[in-house]
Design an enzyme around this catalytic site. Structure first.
Site, PDB file in Angstrom:
ATOM      1  N   HIS A   1     -12.431 -12.024  -6.956  1.00 31.71           N
ATOM      2  CA  HIS A   1     -12.335 -11.283  -5.724  1.00 31.71           C
ATOM      3  C   HIS A   1     -12.011 -12.217  -4.367  1.00 31.71           C
ATOM      4  CE1 HIS A   1     -13.436  -6.969  -3.850  1.00 31.71           C
ATOM      5  NE2 HIS A   1     -12.383  -7.718  -2.831  1.00 31.71           N
TER       6      HIS A   1
ATOM      7  N   ARG B   1      -8.883  -2.423  -5.783  1.00 29.93           N
ATOM      8  CA  ARG B   1     -10.389  -2.318  -6.168  1.00 29.93           C
ATOM      9  C   ARG B   1     -10.473  -2.214  -7.701  1.00 29.93           C
ATOM     10  NH1 ARG B   1     -11.912  -4.368  -2.190  1.00 29.93           N
ATOM     11  NH2 ARG B   1     -12.903  -3.218  -0.486  1.00 29.93           N
TER      12      ARG B   1
ATOM     13  N   GLU C   1     -18.497  -5.169  -9.946  1.00 28.54           N
ATOM     14  CA  GLU C   1     -18.571  -6.706  -9.382  1.00 28.54           C
ATOM     15  C   GLU C   1     -20.030  -6.768  -9.202  1.00 28.54           C
ATOM     16  OE1 GLU C   1     -15.775  -7.493  -6.464  1.00 28.54           O
ATOM     17  OE2 GLU C   1     -14.131  -6.803  -7.637  1.00 28.54           O
TER      18      GLU C   1
HETATM   19  P1  NAP Z   1      -3.749   0.470   3.686  1.00 22.54           P
HETATM   20  O1  NAP Z   1      -2.741   0.012   4.624  1.00 22.54           O
HETATM   21  O2  NAP Z   1      -4.408   1.841   4.226  1.00 22.54           O
HETATM   22  O3  NAP Z   1      -2.828   0.883   2.454  1.00 22.54           O
HETATM   23  C1  NAP Z   1      -3.375   1.439   1.287  1.00 22.54           C
HETATM   24  C2  NAP Z   1      -2.032   2.186   0.666  1.00 22.54           C
HETATM   25  O4  NAP Z   1      -2.597   3.165  -0.201  1.00 22.54           O
HETATM   26  C3  NAP Z   1      -1.334   3.243   1.623  1.00 22.54           C
HETATM   27  O5  NAP Z   1      -0.042   3.113   0.999  1.00 22.54           O
HETATM   28  C4  NAP Z   1      -1.814   4.510   1.351  1.00 22.54           C
HETATM   29  O6  NAP Z   1      -0.834   5.542   1.551  1.00 22.54           O
HETATM   30  C5  NAP Z   1      -2.283   4.552  -0.012  1.00 22.54           C
HETATM   31  N1  NAP Z   1      -3.393   5.384  -0.291  1.00 22.54           N
HETATM   32  C6  NAP Z   1      -4.473   5.653   0.181  1.00 22.54           C
HETATM   33  N2  NAP Z   1      -5.289   6.504  -0.196  1.00 22.54           N
HETATM   34  C7  NAP Z   1      -4.486   6.962  -1.553  1.00 22.54           C
HETATM   35  C8  NAP Z   1      -4.807   7.982  -2.317  1.00 22.54           C
HETATM   36  N3  NAP Z   1      -6.086   8.731  -2.374  1.00 22.54           N
HETATM   37  N4  NAP Z   1      -3.726   8.336  -3.194  1.00 22.54           N
HETATM   38  C9  NAP Z   1      -2.632   7.593  -3.272  1.00 22.54           C
HETATM   39  N5  NAP Z   1      -2.391   6.525  -2.159  1.00 22.54           N
HETATM   40  C10 NAP Z   1      -3.371   6.374  -1.285  1.00 22.54           C
HETATM   41  O7  NAP Z   1      -4.792  -0.524   3.411  1.00 22.54           O
HETATM   42  P2  NAP Z   1      -4.427  -2.211   3.232  1.00 22.54           P
HETATM   43  O8  NAP Z   1      -5.004  -2.781   4.296  1.00 22.54           O
HETATM   44  O9  NAP Z   1      -3.150  -2.446   2.516  1.00 22.54           O
HETATM   45  O10 NAP Z   1      -5.511  -2.405   2.018  1.00 22.54           O
HETATM   46  C11 NAP Z   1      -5.361  -1.646   0.616  1.00 22.54           C
HETATM   47  C12 NAP Z   1      -6.733  -2.271  -0.071  1.00 22.54           C
HETATM   48  O11 NAP Z   1      -6.645  -3.303  -0.718  1.00 22.54           O
HETATM   49  C13 NAP Z   1      -8.204  -1.785   0.517  1.00 22.54           C
HETATM   50  O12 NAP Z   1      -8.407  -0.560   0.617  1.00 22.54           O
HETATM   51  C14 NAP Z   1      -9.108  -2.790  -0.378  1.00 22.54           C
HETATM   52  O13 NAP Z   1      -9.492  -1.726  -1.375  1.00 22.54           O
HETATM   53  C15 NAP Z   1      -8.019  -3.646  -0.940  1.00 22.54           C
HETATM   54  N6  NAP Z   1      -8.240  -5.117  -0.521  1.00 22.54           N
HETATM   55  C16 NAP Z   1      -8.531  -5.933  -1.509  1.00 22.54           C
HETATM   56  C17 NAP Z   1      -8.963  -7.336  -0.917  1.00 22.54           C
HETATM   57  C18 NAP Z   1      -9.244  -8.380  -1.914  1.00 22.54           C
HETATM   58  O14 NAP Z   1      -9.950  -9.396  -1.572  1.00 22.54           O
HETATM   59  N7  NAP Z   1      -8.910  -8.124  -3.167  1.00 22.54           N
HETATM   60  C19 NAP Z   1      -8.682  -7.596   0.191  1.00 22.54           C
HETATM   61  C20 NAP Z   1      -8.359  -6.735   1.217  1.00 22.54           C
HETATM   62  C21 NAP Z   1      -8.020  -5.360   0.881  1.00 22.54           C
HETATM   63  P3  NAP Z   1      -0.187   5.729   3.195  1.00 22.54           P
HETATM   64  O15 NAP Z   1       0.230   4.614   3.498  1.00 22.54           O
HETATM   65  O16 NAP Z   1       0.857   7.151   2.851  1.00 22.54           O
HETATM   66  O17 NAP Z   1      -1.450   6.196   3.796  1.00 22.54           O
END
Ligand code: NAP
Length: 316
Positions: free
Chosen positions: A281, A234, A263
């Site tokens: 994005h 993000r 954005e």
């Molecule tokens: P995910 O599987 O929940 O992974 C998030 C990671 O961040 C996990 O390793 C989690 O730790 C860690 N985390 C969460 N909250 C945290 C905090 N407050 N402090 C430190 N670490 C934290 O999610 P995902 O599916 O990989 O997606 C991740 C993010 O990518 C989404 O939330 C979104 O913002 C972004 N995204 C962007 C796009 C784009 O178009 N650019 C597309 C999809 C997603 P744990 O594993 O230990 O819980």
């Protein structure tokens, strides 16, 4: 029952909803006022990251609202507490976009490492003077120490994709990931160690107050001057002004960015800063991913409105 698609849902998700419910679709240009008016009396709302789902919108929908299905895996636009207070289920679309987003992170890493956008501009603008031994030198990812900040679904997949480069793997997460240790020899480290040691740093954290400006002047003061920073998480994760200064002062090697603070506006300093690859994005923007995300949105809405558990509920 009435389902309001606050902006747009692709046919893969909209058609199954239309078979079961009265569906209103507002389109990409809907104003806040139009959204508030259209939400009235809705049983389900299809939302996305471009606008807040807050108490005002929930109250505009009224007490019949049962589900907010966010089109995306991130849900930092949704006030989860306000939804919980009103008994509204919130859902997202995990998994469907994991591969697409990890692939875009790799594309941005490679584009930034070799300054591809600027090199292409040289050709397109007719300023290319021919092969030059010194010009256009960039960084190689082979043998690089690669640090994944937030090694969840997308961060883990990114680690799989970069396996062929060899080198060391570091990651941060709230919990250890034994599978990343066994597949890639990856080590769970503190953020500061990751920032100091990595040649490529890829951000995959969610947005929200807990992660806001994690990468600020202090953090950028730790990175190698040759490091490449990629952000597909993000925009709020990175202090834009601090990153632009670091790029301009050669305190960081390059950056690849898919997401921005505020954005669709973004800091114009990114347009003139050196060695930056930018994307609007588009992390999840593949045919496969967006269709699957749309189907998941529909499945979540349908389940809740038919009285079944949501396949992908989000809780605070
Ligand atoms: P995910 O599987 O929940 O992974 C998030 C990671 O961040 C996990 O390793 C989690 O730790 C860690 N985390 C969460 N909250 C945290 C905090 N407050 N402090 C430190 N670490 C934290 O999610 P995902 O599916 O990989 O997606 C991740 C993010 O990518 C989404 O939330 C979104 O913002 C972004 N995204 C962007 C796009 C784009 O178009 N650019 C597309 C999809 C997603 P744990 O594993 O230990 O819980």
């Amino acid at each position: 029952m009435k389902v309001v698609i606050m902006r747009e849902l692709l046919p893969a998700g909209r058609k199954p909803l239309e078979e079961c419910f009265e569906v209103v679709s507002l389109g990409l240009d809907a104003s806040r006022e139009e959204m508030l008016a259209a939400a009235a009396g809705a049983d389900g709302l299809v939302t996305d990251l471009t606008f807040p789902v807050d108490g005002e919108l929930l109250d505009a929908a009224g007490p019949g609202l049962k589900v907010v299905a966010n089109f995306g895996v991130g849900y930092d636009n949704v006030d989860l507490a306000a939804c919980a207070e009103r008994g509204v289920t919130v859902t997202n679309t995990p998994g469907a976009l994991t591969n697409a987003t990890a692939e875009l992170a790799l594309a941005l890493a490679m584009a930034a490492a070799r300054d591809l956008p600027e090199a292409e501009r040289d050709l397109r603008e007719g300023t290319w003077q021919g092969w030059d031994p010194a010009r256009w030198r960039g960084f190689e990812l082979s043998g690089a120490t690669i640090g994944v900040v937030g090694a969840g679904r997308i961060g883990g997949r990114f680690m799989d994709l970069v396996a062929g480069f060899g080198g060391e793997r570091l990651y941060t997460a709230r919990s250890a990931k034994p599978e990343l240790a066994s597949r890639h020899g990856a080590r769970l480290v503190e953020l500061d160690e990751l920032l100091r040691e990595s040649d490529l740093i890829s951000l995959h954290l969610p947005g929200g107050p807990e992660t806001e400006h994690l990468i600020d002047d202090r953090a950028l003061g730790l990175v190698k001057p040759s490091a490449i920073l990629v952000n597909t998480g993000r925009g709020t994760l990175v202090d834009s002004k601090a990153l632009i200064r670091a790029l301009e002062e050669d305190r960081i090697g390059a950056a690849g960015l898919d997401v921005f603070e505020g954005e669709p506006a973004f800091d114009p300093g990114f347009l003139t800063a050196p060695r930056v690859a930018l994307a609007p994005h588009i992390g999840s923007a593949t045919f496969r991913s967006r269709d699957e995300m749309s189907r998941i949105v529909a499945a979540n809405v349908t389940a809740v409105l038919e009285g079944s558990p949501a396949p992908n509920p989000v809780t605070a």
